[in-house]
Scaffold this motif. Sequence first.
Motif, mmCIF file in Angstrom:
data_model
loop_
_atom_site.group_PDB
_atom_site.id
_atom_site.type_symbol
_atom_site.label_atom_id
_atom_site.label_comp_id
_atom_site.label_asym_id
_atom_site.label_seq_id
_atom_site.Cartn_x
_atom_site.Cartn_y
_atom_site.Cartn_z
ATOM 1 N N TYR A 1 0.832 -1.180 -0.079
ATOM 2 C CA TYR A 1 0.093 0.102 -0.132
ATOM 3 C C TYR A 1 1.006 1.327 0.243
ATOM 4 N N ALA A 2 0.258 2.322 -0.639
ATOM 5 C CA ALA A 2 1.033 3.709 -0.534
ATOM 6 C C ALA A 2 0.299 4.570 0.167
ATOM 7 N N PHE A 3 0.789 5.741 0.586
ATOM 8 C CA PHE A 3 0.017 6.703 1.497
ATOM 9 C C PHE A 3 -0.712 7.847 0.308
ATOM 10 N N SER A 4 -1.789 8.297 0.397
ATOM 11 C CA SER A 4 -2.281 9.399 -0.329
ATOM 12 C C SER A 4 -1.720 10.827 0.191
ATOM 13 N N GLY A 5 -1.456 11.659 -0.349
ATOM 14 C CA GLY A 5 -0.862 12.883 0.009
ATOM 15 C C GLY A 5 -1.928 13.700 0.494
ATOM 16 N N ALA A 6 -3.272 13.465 0.730
ATOM 17 C CA ALA A 6 -4.443 14.130 1.144
ATOM 18 C C ALA A 6 -4.365 14.091 2.866
ATOM 19 N N ASN B 1 3.717 -3.289 3.815
ATOM 20 C CA ASN B 1 2.818 -4.440 3.425
ATOM 21 C C ASN B 1 1.429 -4.281 4.026
ATOM 22 N N LEU B 2 0.266 -4.810 3.163
ATOM 23 C CA LEU B 2 -1.026 -4.420 3.484
ATOM 24 C C LEU B 2 -1.524 -5.494 4.340
ATOM 25 N N PHE B 3 -0.933 -6.352 4.549
ATOM 26 C CA PHE B 3 -1.192 -7.359 5.702
ATOM 27 C C PHE B 3 -0.646 -6.915 7.073
ATOM 28 N N SER B 4 0.502 -6.290 6.940
ATOM 29 C CA SER B 4 1.222 -6.083 8.157
ATOM 30 C C SER B 4 1.717 -4.783 8.327
ATOM 31 N N PRO B 5 0.995 -3.774 8.415
ATOM 32 C CA PRO B 5 1.703 -2.426 8.351
ATOM 33 C C PRO B 5 2.656 -2.048 9.441
ATOM 34 N N ASP B 6 3.824 -1.256 9.122
ATOM 35 C CA ASP B 6 4.290 -0.864 10.326
ATOM 36 C C ASP B 6 4.056 0.555 11.005
ATOM 37 N N ASN B 7 3.438 0.370 12.259
ATOM 38 C CA ASN B 7 2.823 1.571 12.744
ATOM 39 C C ASN B 7 3.769 2.183 13.780
#
Length: 700
Positions: free
Chosen positions: A317-322, A380-386
């Motif tokens: 996944y990526a982050f939206s600039g919004a 990783n869509l299943f395991s994001p790094d918080n």
Amino acid sequence: MALPQISVEGARPENTLEGTTGLGRLPGRIMDIPQTIQVIPQEILQQQNVTTLEQALRNVPGVTSSAGEGNGGVSGDQLRIRGFNAQNDLYLDGLRDFGSYRRDAFTFEEVQALLGPSGVTFGSGSAGGVINVNSRVPHLGNSLNANVTGGLYGMVRGTADANYQMSPTSAFRLNIMGQSSTIPGRDLPSGERWGFAPSLAFGLGTDTTLTMEYLYYRYDEAADGGVPLVARPGTTIAHPVTENGVGRATWYGTQGDRDKSTVNRFTARVQHRANDWLTVYNDSRVGIQERFFSYSIPSCDATCTTRFFNGGGIPQYAFSGAGSPYTSQTWGAQNITTATARFFTGSLRHEATFGLDLWYEDFERNGYTYGADRTNYRGNLFSPDNSLNFAYTPSTAATATRASQTTQAALFASDRVWVTPEISAIGGLRWTRQQSDYQAYGGTNPTSTLNADNAFLDPRAALIWEPTANQTLYFSYAQSTFAPGSNWSTQPGQASVASTQLEPEQNQIFEVGGRANILEGRLGLSASVYQIEKNNATETDPVTGTTFSSGDVQRIRGIDLGVTGRITPAWLMNARYSYMDSETTSSLTPANVGQRVALVPDNAVSLWTSYDFNQGQPWNLQVGGGVVASSSIYTNASNTQEVPYTFSLDGFISHNINDNLQVRMNGYNLTDNRNYTSVFNNRAVMGAGRAVTMTLATSF
């Protein structure tokens, strides 16, 4: 001949149809008002241990929450009523509650949902309806109530409500609250909130009453941008990734994703009974909200989607600039003067209201920007790094700072005329002038400005037949108008030259309904059939936030059924069912024609009931519970993105240890269903899992 005004003090009736709205410009019992109105009374708020406005509104079918608009980052209580944006339709004691924030319930006396366009009563907006909260105010007599709640996942909350009578006609009241909690079943960090609200009242029980309230409220909580919606390859309907293997607990946020707000609000209300036929109200408010907000909006592109469903690599996944951070300050002031007159002209009895509504709101937002490390990040869509914590700096873009000012003045009048003791008619009109101004600047860029100036009329008409005091039948028509520029303060991404040139949205409702009190008035029944039509509807691009005219005409035809009150003295019931047949009947986008209106469920129901066993006896027990359910909804006008049904089974059991002490256990989402609490065009926010709380309550 003048009609005497009867004033009764005491506890509000459990059959909420017998109560009032508490607003001078909407007089009479709810039983007599030709509009669908649902009230969530104090007893149910306590039994459910409600802590926020959003939780209270779970009792109102057809109210959904939006996850935040693009390029504006708006969060807080973003409500949609019957599918229509209600961001500016939140009222407290009949006055606007300025700012966008998550409202805590520690000062709530009751919550009212007035459904359908209500332009004459509340002004611009209110396409699907308005939410009005009646707050706790001083009363004669002394009382003290305190609650301590603990729950799973580290939830701790304490509240206190103290009232002290200072003289035969004056009293002081203080409400305080503190809370620390996480969301059960989710990986979000903990949040905190606290507040206090002192209030004074003078002239209680006399012809002139002055009530003053101050609120200080602050919170610091994790922000959740939701999970992306994706369509399985070869299909056309997208669903949340949590419906296809991603865990409920998953949160795509980072350490910097926080929602921090501080609210200061002062309210003064005066009620003066000039004589036996005229009462004058003057209500004023000044509110200030300061805020820091940042959240992460995850997106899953075509490669991510293919890997998610078919394998071949880690779906990234990526982050939206919004979701870039911003700070903002909103302050507003409002004054409403209303007169209610009861009189006769010949043989015709009148109840007339007329008044002046003035308000001003000022908003300023300062944006920040992330660096390339966030822009280029893939997780990783299943395991994001918080644990991520991206650095940000003040933006130098042309819209780094956005400011808006809205001024509105309105005159309103309404008259109810009784042709016979059983038959009456209502006619009303509101004239509104709204001026909205907008400025954007940043870095070395020149300041850009926008202006929108509109004047419009909103009518109201109704025919009412009351064959007995316990029966009401009505037909009503009402309109409300939403002017360009109305959302610039809450959704500044919508500000554009094109938006200033749009025609105001117009919302109209035709409603036929009836109410009846049965079982010696303990239980109230209501039913209505309605049609709402929105013309000149607008849409907002989910990425850029730009508002444009879709040319859509949206229509909702619905049925609303309600029960409120007590079946027996020991058996409490509050239930409502809503059926909504929504359709886009005309659009500049041909694919939208015939589709369901976004965020409108076909069916929605809420049920809450409780029973007192051995009330007043040493071995007493109160048991209750209910369900909140709604069918699936589409999140966009083309109906290509869908969020599944919602179902939550809740319950409680309580015991009065003695006259002053009670212990209560609450259970929420007992079936551990996957529910989504907020939705937007391309994402949805997952709600809490199964949760249990214990409360110790004391009252004197």
